[in-house]
Design a protein around this motif. Sequence first.
Motif, PDB file in Angstrom:
ATOM      1  N   LYS A 176       0.849  -1.179   0.000  1.00 58.65           N
ATOM      2  CA  LYS A 176       0.000   0.000   0.000  1.00 58.65           C
ATOM      3  C   LYS A 176       0.894   1.242   0.000  1.00 58.65           C
ATOM      4  O   LYS A 176       2.076   1.182   0.370  1.00 58.65           O
ATOM      5  N   ILE A 177       0.328   2.367  -0.426  1.00 55.49           N
ATOM      6  CA  ILE A 177       1.097   3.608  -0.457  1.00 55.49           C
ATOM      7  C   ILE A 177       0.217   4.766   0.015  1.00 55.49           C
ATOM      8  O   ILE A 177      -1.008   4.662   0.006  1.00 55.49           O
ATOM      9  N   TRP A 178       0.869   5.835   0.432  1.00 58.82           N
ATOM     10  CA  TRP A 178       0.181   7.005   1.010  1.00 58.82           C
ATOM     11  C   TRP A 178      -0.630   6.607   2.246  1.00 58.82           C
ATOM     12  O   TRP A 178      -1.689   7.148   2.511  1.00 58.82           O
ATOM     13  N   THR A 179      -0.087   5.634   3.001  1.00 57.27           N
ATOM     14  CA  THR A 179      -0.771   5.173   4.211  1.00 57.27           C
ATOM     15  C   THR A 179      -0.476   6.168   5.336  1.00 57.27           C
ATOM     16  O   THR A 179       0.593   6.133   5.946  1.00 57.27           O
ATOM     17  N   SER A 180      -1.432   7.039   5.610  1.00 55.50           N
ATOM     18  CA  SER A 180      -1.214   8.108   6.594  1.00 55.50           C
ATOM     19  C   SER A 180      -0.922   7.537   7.974  1.00 55.50           C
ATOM     20  O   SER A 180      -1.695   6.733   8.494  1.00 55.50           O
ATOM     21  N   GLU A 224       4.889   4.189   2.796  1.00 57.13           N
ATOM     22  CA  GLU A 224       4.690   2.957   2.043  1.00 57.13           C
ATOM     23  C   GLU A 224       4.516   1.849   3.078  1.00 57.13           C
ATOM     24  O   GLU A 224       5.194   1.838   4.106  1.00 57.13           O
ATOM     25  N   THR A 225       3.613   0.922   2.800  1.00 59.48           N
ATOM     26  CA  THR A 225       3.358  -0.175   3.729  1.00 59.48           C
ATOM     27  C   THR A 225       3.453  -1.491   2.974  1.00 59.48           C
ATOM     28  O   THR A 225       2.845  -1.635   1.910  1.00 59.48           O
ATOM     29  N   PHE A 226       4.208  -2.440   3.520  1.00 56.97           N
ATOM     30  CA  PHE A 226       4.489  -3.693   2.825  1.00 56.97           C
ATOM     31  C   PHE A 226       3.967  -4.872   3.639  1.00 56.97           C
ATOM     32  O   PHE A 226       4.094  -4.903   4.870  1.00 56.97           O
ATOM     33  N   THR A 275       6.835  -0.677   7.318  1.00 60.33           N
ATOM     34  CA  THR A 275       6.480   0.638   6.781  1.00 60.33           C
ATOM     35  C   THR A 275       7.737   1.433   6.468  1.00 60.33           C
ATOM     36  O   THR A 275       8.802   1.208   7.054  1.00 60.33           O
ATOM     37  N   LYS A 276       7.578   2.380   5.533  1.00 58.95           N
ATOM     38  CA  LYS A 276       8.675   3.259   5.138  1.00 58.95           C
ATOM     39  C   LYS A 276       8.103   4.645   4.867  1.00 58.95           C
ATOM     40  O   LYS A 276       7.308   4.821   3.949  1.00 58.95           O
ATOM     41  N   HIS A 315       2.930   4.993  12.915  1.00 62.47           N
ATOM     42  CA  HIS A 315       2.480   5.204  14.290  1.00 62.47           C
ATOM     43  C   HIS A 315       1.250   4.355  14.631  1.00 62.47           C
ATOM     44  O   HIS A 315       0.823   4.332  15.787  1.00 62.47           O
ATOM     45  N   ALA A 316       0.662   3.690  13.645  1.00 59.95           N
ATOM     46  CA  ALA A 316      -0.603   3.004  13.840  1.00 59.95           C
ATOM     47  C   ALA A 316      -0.420   1.638  14.507  1.00 59.95           C
ATOM     48  O   ALA A 316       0.611   0.983  14.360  1.00 59.95           O
TER      49      ALA A 316
END
Length: 394
Positions: A162-166, A218-220, A204-205, A170-171
């Motif tokens: 996923k991308i643009w994962t606000s 970015e989330t992998f 995450t990055k 921290h989630a």
Amino acid sequence: MSDPESFRHQTRAWLETNCPPEMRRPMTSEDDTFWGGRSTKFSSEPQRVWFERMRDKGWTVPHWPREYGGGGLDPEQTKIVRQEMAAIGARQPLVSFGISMLGPALLKYGTDAQKQEHLPKIAAGLIRWCQGYSEPNAGSDLASLQTRADSDGDDFIINGQKIWTSYANHADWIFCLVRTDPTAKKHDGISFILFDMASKGVSTKPILLISGRSPFCETFFDSVRVPKANVVGTVNRGWDVAKYLLQHERAMISGMGERGVGRPLGQVAADAVGTDEQGRLEDPMLRCEIATFEIDEAALACAAERAVDLAKAGQAHPAFSSAMKYYGTELNKRRYEILMSAGGIDALEWESERSKGGARPRAWLRTKANSIEGGTSEVMLGIVAKRIIDLPGA
């Protein structure tokens, strides 16, 4: 309470007694926002006091049922609470994607077990959520997403990106769209699933924006095992849940265009350009621009009130949130354009003490994403043309 005026009187008195003076001042930094979560920290004692008092009263989510940690208020009472908070400039005690996005979806589509498990924790600020929607090749065309969830007994094995994962970094948990049937048409075969960000295989990055800061990541997902019981709604019918959630996300984003964001523009501009003998802004063109903006700002506030009243009457149009999202984000971009104009060359300072680390230009640059995140302005206009105005060929 059946009498709205009695409820208003009691609400006003309670807020006056329980909202600390520090929580009635405009927010000045990210630290002024309390997001909750497992590793949460309060930026001040007044912030903690205000949150805990509102949490204990159920007013972090006043419109949710009491059994889920809400206030159990009806729409009219909820409207009164928000009006009275605005009247004293009270900050939101808790900002949460769980409240603004996931919560409504769970209330509509969640099982009893899912509601009991997640909603009280959202209301109490115990879990911080992020949203797994957009992908590198599935942004505005979200239904093209390719993150897969393959069946393995009672679990799904999730792989993808996923991308643009606000605020993903921290989630604590994520609500995520995954493809559970790769052979189906793109709007079918999608499921809406919840899982812990601490699960093995999640990483995450952060993504750096032009402003020098960013909430985005970015989330992998690398073979992340998630129980099938975590699917919200029906397997392969996640697009229904996703669309419903988007209505609430867009309504939330539209709020950035409403009044009550920091000091009035006229006061900020007066600090920079000065006033004439009548106490008006010295620059008549800037004065006209601010007056026009404030009229449009008031119009958005009226539209938001109307949206609440229509929802209460069961007459809300499902696409109206797209119109609100478009108007609110474009208005917020205008707000920061005016702030930059009012500041003149000083507003371009990036690192000096005088500009507090470039706060104004960084915020101005950040607003450029407002009309992209949550659905681009072009997509919102297309929805309005097709589903509200019913234009030929839309």
